[in-house]
Write a protein that holds these residues in place. Structure first.
Motif, PDB file in Angstrom:
ATOM      1  N   ARG A  47       4.289  -0.055  -2.036  1.00 52.14           N
ATOM      2  CA  ARG A  47       2.949   0.427  -1.682  1.00 52.14           C
ATOM      3  C   ARG A  47       3.035   1.297  -0.427  1.00 52.14           C
ATOM      4  O   ARG A  47       3.756   0.960   0.511  1.00 52.14           O
ATOM      5  CB  ARG A  47       2.043  -0.776  -1.412  1.00 52.14           C
ATOM      6  N   GLN A  48       2.348   2.407  -0.426  1.00 51.78           N
ATOM      7  CA  GLN A  48       2.364   3.303   0.729  1.00 51.78           C
ATOM      8  C   GLN A  48       1.326   2.840   1.745  1.00 51.78           C
ATOM      9  O   GLN A  48       0.141   2.743   1.412  1.00 51.78           O
ATOM     10  CB  GLN A  48       2.019   4.741   0.297  1.00 51.78           C
ATOM     11  N   ILE A 107      -1.499   2.923   4.461  1.00 49.86           N
ATOM     12  CA  ILE A 107      -2.491   3.970   4.738  1.00 49.86           C
ATOM     13  C   ILE A 107      -2.418   4.333   6.219  1.00 49.86           C
ATOM     14  O   ILE A 107      -2.551   3.455   7.079  1.00 49.86           O
ATOM     15  CB  ILE A 107      -3.907   3.489   4.377  1.00 49.86           C
ATOM     16  N   TYR A 142      -4.052   9.522   3.074  1.00 51.27           N
ATOM     17  CA  TYR A 142      -2.699   9.967   2.741  1.00 51.27           C
ATOM     18  C   TYR A 142      -2.564  11.478   2.850  1.00 51.27           C
ATOM     19  O   TYR A 142      -3.515  12.213   2.569  1.00 51.27           O
ATOM     20  CB  TYR A 142      -2.373   9.610   1.290  1.00 51.27           C
ATOM     21  N   GLU A 154       2.460  11.251   0.392  1.00 47.20           N
ATOM     22  CA  GLU A 154       2.177   9.819   0.243  1.00 47.20           C
ATOM     23  C   GLU A 154       1.211   9.578  -0.920  1.00 47.20           C
ATOM     24  O   GLU A 154       1.334   8.600  -1.647  1.00 47.20           O
ATOM     25  CB  GLU A 154       1.552   9.237   1.517  1.00 47.20           C
ATOM     26  N   ALA A 155       0.248  10.497  -1.078  1.00 49.55           N
ATOM     27  CA  ALA A 155      -0.730  10.332  -2.164  1.00 49.55           C
ATOM     28  C   ALA A 155      -0.026  10.384  -3.515  1.00 49.55           C
ATOM     29  O   ALA A 155      -0.311   9.582  -4.416  1.00 49.55           O
ATOM     30  CB  ALA A 155      -1.801  11.418  -2.079  1.00 49.55           C
ATOM     31  N   ALA A 205       3.133   9.671  -4.063  1.00 51.90           N
ATOM     32  CA  ALA A 205       3.964   8.467  -4.204  1.00 51.90           C
ATOM     33  C   ALA A 205       3.105   7.271  -4.606  1.00 51.90           C
ATOM     34  O   ALA A 205       3.481   6.471  -5.468  1.00 51.90           O
ATOM     35  CB  ALA A 205       4.694   8.181  -2.892  1.00 51.90           C
ATOM     36  N   GLU A 206       1.932   7.141  -3.996  1.00 53.77           N
ATOM     37  CA  GLU A 206       1.063   6.007  -4.302  1.00 53.77           C
ATOM     38  C   GLU A 206       0.530   6.119  -5.737  1.00 53.77           C
ATOM     39  O   GLU A 206       0.491   5.137  -6.473  1.00 53.77           O
ATOM     40  CB  GLU A 206      -0.090   5.943  -3.290  1.00 53.77           C
ATOM     41  N   ARG A 258       2.755   4.947  -8.519  1.00 61.66           N
ATOM     42  CA  ARG A 258       2.953   3.512  -8.740  1.00 61.66           C
ATOM     43  C   ARG A 258       2.057   2.977  -9.860  1.00 61.66           C
ATOM     44  O   ARG A 258       2.208   1.840 -10.289  1.00 61.66           O
ATOM     45  CB  ARG A 258       2.646   2.736  -7.455  1.00 61.66           C
ATOM     46  N   CYS A 259       1.112   3.789 -10.307  1.00 60.54           N
ATOM     47  CA  CYS A 259       0.172   3.328 -11.337  1.00 60.54           C
ATOM     48  C   CYS A 259       0.940   2.969 -12.612  1.00 60.54           C
ATOM     49  O   CYS A 259       1.780   3.737 -13.083  1.00 60.54           O
ATOM     50  CB  CYS A 259      -0.840   4.441 -11.623  1.00 60.54           C
TER      51      CYS A 259
END
Ligand code: SF4
Ligand code: SF4
Length: 367
Positions: free
Chosen positions: A233-234, A236, A256, A260-261, A263-264, A267-268
């Protein structure tokens, strides 16, 4: 803003409560030192110390862990497992201290709220202001049960018919917390829709008709990025603590950046995609279960499943001595990696984007 007036705070503030609202209150109070212009003009000091006291242990607290972490960064002192006993006043009637007793446990063996205390183990915190942040209640004062013919329950909620959500006044409907007490927002939305259908029926004399809408989109060559399931998890990014404490209107979470956005978002697990099995094609080779990284697929004898006779007959023959098998799947553990689809030698598995929803339609009028 809700109070529409400034509430003067003392130097030492004690907040009672362990939820996110208690943290909102504490973090607002701790920002008062630099905000209280009138006190600065009088060379008085603003809030110096904020202590948050709650019944729960850290792991039991209902507050969002992010609030706890950011509150800690901002200097909120946290006292877990203490229950309020008294707020003591000085000789001039001003708050002097708050007294707490040690909490032995908060919940009983069945998980019900039933706090137990040790009255001999007490904690006294000097305080100038004590703020209770222990819950919220509805303000139904705009209603008059007699005038509006709207009855309330013993819990102070609106009395409603569970099926129609009509109150005791047939022209008034209620949903959400006002009708059922605290629940999730999604329950309130569903209740609002249900009440709207009842209102339609009341006004037109007709029922809306539900229609199930399903859509399958087969995803050819579906695949995910390498090691996508292991991306952490990135965190915030947040504004520096000093800056936060100086300006109450400063946004704490700065959001983000593009990297980072991405990367996050990566993860979905894309849970709208599902593995669809074609039992007509499956030869029960077990290959899909062998390559599943989360072990969510299992090949089992049909007799190991608790099926009623009708269900069993639907899936298997009835000749004596025949052994039938089935593949079962733990949907919660599937990470949509598509390994099973790629492994299947007979194309019995497809990755499909599957959506399902219920639509309510006006009935066709005749004549
Ligand atoms: S998509 Fe991946 S995780 Fe899901 S069942 Fe297939 S192999 Fe297992
Ligand atoms: S890999 Fe295909 S054929 Fe083999 S058990 Fe799984 S679904 Fe059936």
């Amino acid at each position: 803003a809700f109070l529409e007036e400034t509430v003067p705070l003392g130097r030492r503030v004690v907040v009672i409560g362990g939820g996110s609202v208690a943290y909102d209150v504490s973090r607002t109070a701790v920002r008062h030192e630099d905000l209280d212009v009138s006190r600065t003009a009088l060379r008085q000091e603003g809030v110096r110390e904020v202590s948050l006291c709650c019944l729960e242990s850290l792991s039991e607290m209902p507050a969002d862990p992010v609030e706890v972490h950011e509150g800690e960064e901002e200097g909120i002192r946290r006292f877990n497992r203490v229950g309020p006993v008294a707020i003591r006043l000085d000789e001039e009637g001003r708050v002097k201290e708050a007294v707490f007793q040690r909490v032995l446990s908060v919940f009983d063996d069945e998980g019900r709220f039933a706090p137990r205390f040790d009255p001999d183990d007490q904690l006294t915190l000097p305080a100038d202001t004590v703020i209770l942040a222990i819950g919220q209640a509805m303000d139904l004062s705009f209603l008059s049960p007699e005038r509006d013919n709207v009855a309330l329950t013993d819990r102070g909620l609106l009395q409603v018919d569970r099926e129609t959500l009509a109150t005791t006044n047939p022209k008034v409907f209620a949903a959400g917390d006002a009708a059922h007490g605290t629940r999730l927002m999604i329950d309130a939305i569903a209740g609002g829709k249900k009440a709207a259908r009842s209102i339609y029926r009341t006004l037109t004399g007709r029922d809306l008709v539900p229609e199930q809408v399903e859509a399958h989109l087969v995803l050819e060559r579906f695949g995910r990025e390498k090691r996508y399931e292991a991306v952490p998890r990135q965190p915030i990014p947040t504004a520096p603590v000093d800056a936060r404490l100086k300006r109450i209107d400063l946004q704490v979470e700065t959001g983000y950046g593009p990297k980072e956005a991405a990367a996050e978002a990566g993860r979905c697990l894309d849970c709208g995609v599902n593995t669809i099995f074609d039992s007509e094609r499956c030869i029960l080779c077990g290959g899909c279960a062998d390559v599943c990284p989360t072990l969510c697929l299992k090949l089992v004898p049909l007799d190991a499943l608790s099926l009623d006779p009708g269900e069993r007959a639907e899936h298997a023959g009835s000749a004596p001595g025949e052994v039938w098998s089935a593949i079962i799947k733990d949907e919660d553990r599937c990470i949509r990696c598509a390994n099973c689809e790629m492994r299947c030698p007979v194309g019995a598995i497809t990755m499909e984007r599957y959506t399902f929803r219920e639509e309510w339609r006006c009935p066709q009028t005749t004549g």
